[in-house]
Design a protein around this motif. Sequence first.
Motif, PDB file in Angstrom:
ATOM      1  N   ILE A  14       8.099   5.787   7.763  1.00 23.88           N
ATOM      2  CA  ILE A  14       7.782   4.682   8.531  1.00 23.88           C
ATOM      3  C   ILE A  14       6.222   4.626   8.698  1.00 23.88           C
ATOM      4  O   ILE A  14       5.640   3.468   8.530  1.00 23.88           O
ATOM      5  CB  ILE A  14       8.404   4.954   9.795  1.00 23.88           C
ATOM      6  CG1 ILE A  14       9.879   4.694   9.861  1.00 23.88           C
ATOM      7  CG2 ILE A  14       8.113   3.569  10.920  1.00 23.88           C
ATOM      8  CD1 ILE A  14      10.720   4.987  11.152  1.00 23.88           C
ATOM      9  N   ARG A  15       5.589   5.605   8.799  1.00 24.49           N
ATOM     10  CA  ARG A  15       4.260   5.765   9.044  1.00 24.49           C
ATOM     11  C   ARG A  15       3.437   5.052   7.863  1.00 24.49           C
ATOM     12  O   ARG A  15       2.458   4.536   7.873  1.00 24.49           O
ATOM     13  CB  ARG A  15       3.565   7.062   9.650  1.00 24.49           C
ATOM     14  CG  ARG A  15       2.286   7.217   9.921  1.00 24.49           C
ATOM     15  CD  ARG A  15       2.140   8.531  10.801  1.00 24.49           C
ATOM     16  NE  ARG A  15       1.053   9.255   9.969  1.00 24.49           N
ATOM     17  CZ  ARG A  15       0.366  10.057  10.850  1.00 24.49           C
ATOM     18  NH1 ARG A  15       0.819  10.549  11.997  1.00 24.49           N
ATOM     19  NH2 ARG A  15      -0.602  10.764  10.217  1.00 24.49           N
ATOM     20  N   ASN A  16       3.969   5.803   6.631  1.00 27.70           N
ATOM     21  CA  ASN A  16       3.379   5.335   5.491  1.00 27.70           C
ATOM     22  C   ASN A  16       3.538   3.644   5.197  1.00 27.70           C
ATOM     23  O   ASN A  16       2.491   3.084   4.693  1.00 27.70           O
ATOM     24  CB  ASN A  16       3.888   5.767   4.251  1.00 27.70           C
ATOM     25  CG  ASN A  16       3.591   7.501   4.156  1.00 27.70           C
ATOM     26  OD1 ASN A  16       2.630   7.723   4.508  1.00 27.70           O
ATOM     27  ND2 ASN A  16       4.347   8.103   3.442  1.00 27.70           N
ATOM     28  N   ILE A  22       2.809  -2.899   5.380  1.00 23.67           N
ATOM     29  CA  ILE A  22       4.104  -3.369   4.883  1.00 23.67           C
ATOM     30  C   ILE A  22       4.775  -4.114   6.112  1.00 23.67           C
ATOM     31  O   ILE A  22       4.580  -3.499   7.243  1.00 23.67           O
ATOM     32  CB  ILE A  22       5.008  -2.562   4.239  1.00 23.67           C
ATOM     33  CG1 ILE A  22       4.351  -1.735   3.154  1.00 23.67           C
ATOM     34  CG2 ILE A  22       6.376  -3.035   3.790  1.00 23.67           C
ATOM     35  CD1 ILE A  22       3.981  -2.578   1.910  1.00 23.67           C
ATOM     36  N   PRO A  23       5.062  -5.440   6.216  1.00 23.22           N
ATOM     37  CA  PRO A  23       5.596  -6.212   7.206  1.00 23.22           C
ATOM     38  C   PRO A  23       6.846  -5.669   7.823  1.00 23.22           C
ATOM     39  O   PRO A  23       7.682  -5.044   6.776  1.00 23.22           O
ATOM     40  CB  PRO A  23       5.656  -7.532   6.839  1.00 23.22           C
ATOM     41  CG  PRO A  23       5.696  -7.585   5.210  1.00 23.22           C
ATOM     42  CD  PRO A  23       5.040  -6.378   5.083  1.00 23.22           C
ATOM     43  N   ALA A  24       7.135  -5.658   8.955  1.00 22.29           N
ATOM     44  CA  ALA A  24       8.237  -5.300   9.690  1.00 22.29           C
ATOM     45  C   ALA A  24       9.481  -6.135   9.235  1.00 22.29           C
ATOM     46  O   ALA A  24      10.713  -5.561   9.325  1.00 22.29           O
ATOM     47  CB  ALA A  24       8.366  -5.413  11.156  1.00 22.29           C
ATOM     48  N   THR A  25       9.366  -7.082   8.374  1.00 25.13           N
ATOM     49  CA  THR A  25      10.543  -8.143   7.940  1.00 25.13           C
ATOM     50  C   THR A  25      10.823  -7.513   6.658  1.00 25.13           C
ATOM     51  O   THR A  25      12.003  -7.803   6.073  1.00 25.13           O
ATOM     52  CB  THR A  25       9.858  -9.373   7.826  1.00 25.13           C
ATOM     53  OG1 THR A  25       8.750  -9.511   6.882  1.00 25.13           O
ATOM     54  CG2 THR A  25       9.535 -10.154   9.050  1.00 25.13           C
ATOM     55  N   ASN A  26      10.085  -6.286   5.924  1.00 24.66           N
ATOM     56  CA  ASN A  26      10.529  -5.920   4.620  1.00 24.66           C
ATOM     57  C   ASN A  26      11.936  -5.195   4.789  1.00 24.66           C
ATOM     58  O   ASN A  26      12.339  -4.390   5.550  1.00 24.66           O
ATOM     59  CB  ASN A  26       9.458  -4.820   4.267  1.00 24.66           C
ATOM     60  CG  ASN A  26       9.617  -4.155   3.055  1.00 24.66           C
ATOM     61  OD1 ASN A  26      10.455  -3.018   3.108  1.00 24.66           O
ATOM     62  ND2 ASN A  26       9.150  -4.611   1.918  1.00 24.66           N
ATOM     63  N   LYS A  27      12.859  -5.450   3.645  1.00 26.25           N
ATOM     64  CA  LYS A  27      14.205  -4.903   4.099  1.00 26.25           C
ATOM     65  C   LYS A  27      14.265  -3.187   4.152  1.00 26.25           C
ATOM     66  O   LYS A  27      14.822  -2.658   4.876  1.00 26.25           O
ATOM     67  CB  LYS A  27      14.831  -5.249   2.748  1.00 26.25           C
ATOM     68  CG  LYS A  27      15.454  -6.653   2.688  1.00 26.25           C
ATOM     69  CD  LYS A  27      16.311  -7.065   1.725  1.00 26.25           C
ATOM     70  CE  LYS A  27      16.703  -8.440   1.796  1.00 26.25           C
ATOM     71  NZ  LYS A  27      17.738  -8.988   0.700  1.00 26.25           N
ATOM     72  N   GLU A  28      13.274  -2.636   3.505  1.00 24.53           N
ATOM     73  CA  GLU A  28      13.234  -1.199   3.464  1.00 24.53           C
ATOM     74  C   GLU A  28      12.653  -0.547   4.908  1.00 24.53           C
ATOM     75  O   GLU A  28      13.195   0.313   5.268  1.00 24.53           O
ATOM     76  CB  GLU A  28      12.311  -0.726   2.379  1.00 24.53           C
ATOM     77  CG  GLU A  28      12.188   1.029   2.311  1.00 24.53           C
ATOM     78  CD  GLU A  28      13.426   1.684   2.165  1.00 24.53           C
ATOM     79  OE1 GLU A  28      13.617   2.926   2.708  1.00 24.53           O
ATOM     80  OE2 GLU A  28      14.440   1.129   1.545  1.00 24.53           O
ATOM     81  N   SER A  31      15.374  -1.140   7.394  1.00 23.74           N
ATOM     82  CA  SER A  31      16.557   0.105   7.045  1.00 23.74           C
ATOM     83  C   SER A  31      15.978   1.302   7.944  1.00 23.74           C
ATOM     84  O   SER A  31      16.729   1.956   8.538  1.00 23.74           O
ATOM     85  CB  SER A  31      16.657   0.247   5.867  1.00 23.74           C
ATOM     86  OG  SER A  31      17.426   1.275   5.682  1.00 23.74           O
ATOM     87  N   LEU A  32      14.794   1.632   7.510  1.00 25.52           N
ATOM     88  CA  LEU A  32      14.135   2.718   8.074  1.00 25.52           C
ATOM     89  C   LEU A  32      14.194   2.597   9.557  1.00 25.52           C
ATOM     90  O   LEU A  32      14.390   3.587  10.458  1.00 25.52           O
ATOM     91  CB  LEU A  32      12.661   2.977   7.690  1.00 25.52           C
ATOM     92  CG  LEU A  32      12.417   3.451   6.223  1.00 25.52           C
ATOM     93  CD1 LEU A  32      11.091   3.351   5.837  1.00 25.52           C
ATOM     94  CD2 LEU A  32      13.200   4.679   5.803  1.00 25.52           C
ATOM     95  N   ALA A  33      13.740   1.393  10.318  1.00 25.13           N
ATOM     96  CA  ALA A  33      13.893   1.161  11.651  1.00 25.13           C
ATOM     97  C   ALA A  33      15.196   1.511  12.141  1.00 25.13           C
ATOM     98  O   ALA A  33      15.263   1.987  13.490  1.00 25.13           O
ATOM     99  CB  ALA A  33      13.055  -0.227  11.825  1.00 25.13           C
TER     100      ALA A  33
END
Length: 66
Positions: A14-16, A22-28, A31-33
């Motif tokens: 998440i930190r990386n 990388i925006p919070a809207t990114n699918k990966e 998933s991490l969130a």
Amino acid sequence: MKQSKSSNRLYEKIRNYMQQGIPATNKEVQSLAKQWQNLVEMFAPKNDPEFMKSAEKFHIERVNFF
């Protein structure tokens, strides 16, 4: 101990993403969130919105704390 290692890896991922912008809207990222949210819910007091607000505020104010 196993949980701690996996949560540390999750946090690092998440930190990386955050450091890369990388925006919070990114699918990966989403998933991490979700994984992080599930982890937090395992330890957080149930039905305590003030706890969640406090935890969110802590992490927003201390992005580089860990």
